[in-house]
Design a protein around this motif. Structure first.
Motif, mmCIF file in Angstrom:
data_model
loop_
_atom_site.group_PDB
_atom_site.id
_atom_site.type_symbol
_atom_site.label_atom_id
_atom_site.label_comp_id
_atom_site.label_asym_id
_atom_site.label_seq_id
_atom_site.Cartn_x
_atom_site.Cartn_y
_atom_site.Cartn_z
ATOM 1 N N ASP A 230 0.835 -1.203 0.000
ATOM 2 C CA ASP A 230 0.000 0.000 0.000
ATOM 3 C C ASP A 230 0.871 1.254 0.000
ATOM 4 N N PHE A 231 1.883 1.280 0.878
ATOM 5 C CA PHE A 231 2.807 2.412 0.942
ATOM 6 C C PHE A 231 3.503 2.596 -0.402
ATOM 7 N N ARG A 232 3.989 1.486 -0.955
ATOM 8 C CA ARG A 232 4.718 1.536 -2.225
ATOM 9 C C ARG A 232 3.865 2.146 -3.328
ATOM 10 N N PHE A 233 2.648 1.643 -3.505
ATOM 11 C CA PHE A 233 1.813 2.124 -4.595
ATOM 12 C C PHE A 233 1.273 3.529 -4.331
ATOM 13 N N ASP A 234 0.941 3.843 -3.072
ATOM 14 C CA ASP A 234 0.475 5.193 -2.736
ATOM 15 C C ASP A 234 1.542 6.240 -3.032
ATOM 16 N N ASN A 235 2.813 5.853 -2.892
ATOM 17 C CA ASN A 235 3.928 6.780 -3.097
ATOM 18 C C ASN A 235 4.652 6.558 -4.420
ATOM 19 N N ARG A 236 4.060 5.728 -5.280
ATOM 20 C CA ARG A 236 4.607 5.460 -6.616
ATOM 21 C C ARG A 236 6.073 5.040 -6.584
ATOM 22 N N MET A 237 6.389 4.139 -5.651
ATOM 23 C CA MET A 237 7.755 3.647 -5.527
ATOM 24 C C MET A 237 7.979 2.559 -6.585
ATOM 25 N N PRO A 238 9.166 2.470 -7.169
ATOM 26 C CA PRO A 238 9.405 1.521 -8.255
ATOM 27 C C PRO A 238 9.527 0.057 -7.826
ATOM 28 N N SER A 239 9.803 -0.180 -6.539
ATOM 29 C CA SER A 239 10.008 -1.559 -6.094
ATOM 30 C C SER A 239 9.768 -1.670 -4.589
ATOM 31 N N ARG A 240 9.633 -2.901 -4.126
ATOM 32 C CA ARG A 240 9.527 -3.128 -2.685
ATOM 33 C C ARG A 240 10.800 -2.672 -1.991
ATOM 34 N N ALA A 241 11.939 -2.934 -2.614
ATOM 35 C CA ALA A 241 13.218 -2.543 -2.009
ATOM 36 C C ALA A 241 13.288 -1.028 -1.821
#
Length: 88
Positions: free
Chosen positions: A31-42
């Motif tokens: 959720d955090f990753r997609f909400d913040n448009r992060m490219p990867s889990r890492a």
């Protein structure tokens, strides 16, 4: 083989860290990753680690900071925070 970012810049990472998390933690991370448009889990984990360290007074430059430097709102003369929230 050298890792690169999406823009082709070389990554200088020397250590690999493997962790186990439960399903709820994984969902929160995603959720955090997609909400913040992060490219990867890492990338999301690195950002959360950086924020967690900063919130406790550590910074990756090795300097400790005062907890007052990490406030969400600042007081203003009208008795409300920067975001217009009352500071009851």
């Amino acid at each position: 083989m050298t890792e690169t970012t999406g823009k082709g810049n070389e990554l200088a990472r020397g250590e690999r860290l493997q962790i186990m998390i439960d399903q709820e933690e994984l969902q929160a991370l995603e959720d955090f990753r997609f909400d913040n448009r992060m490219p990867s889990r890492a990338a999301a984990i690195r950002e959360l680690l950086r924020r967690g360290l900063a919130a406790t007074g550590y910074d990756l430059d090795g300097k400790r900071r005062a907890s007052s430097e990490y406030g969400v709102t600042r007081s203003s003369s009208n008795g409300q925070g920067e975001a217009g929230l009352s500071e009851d």
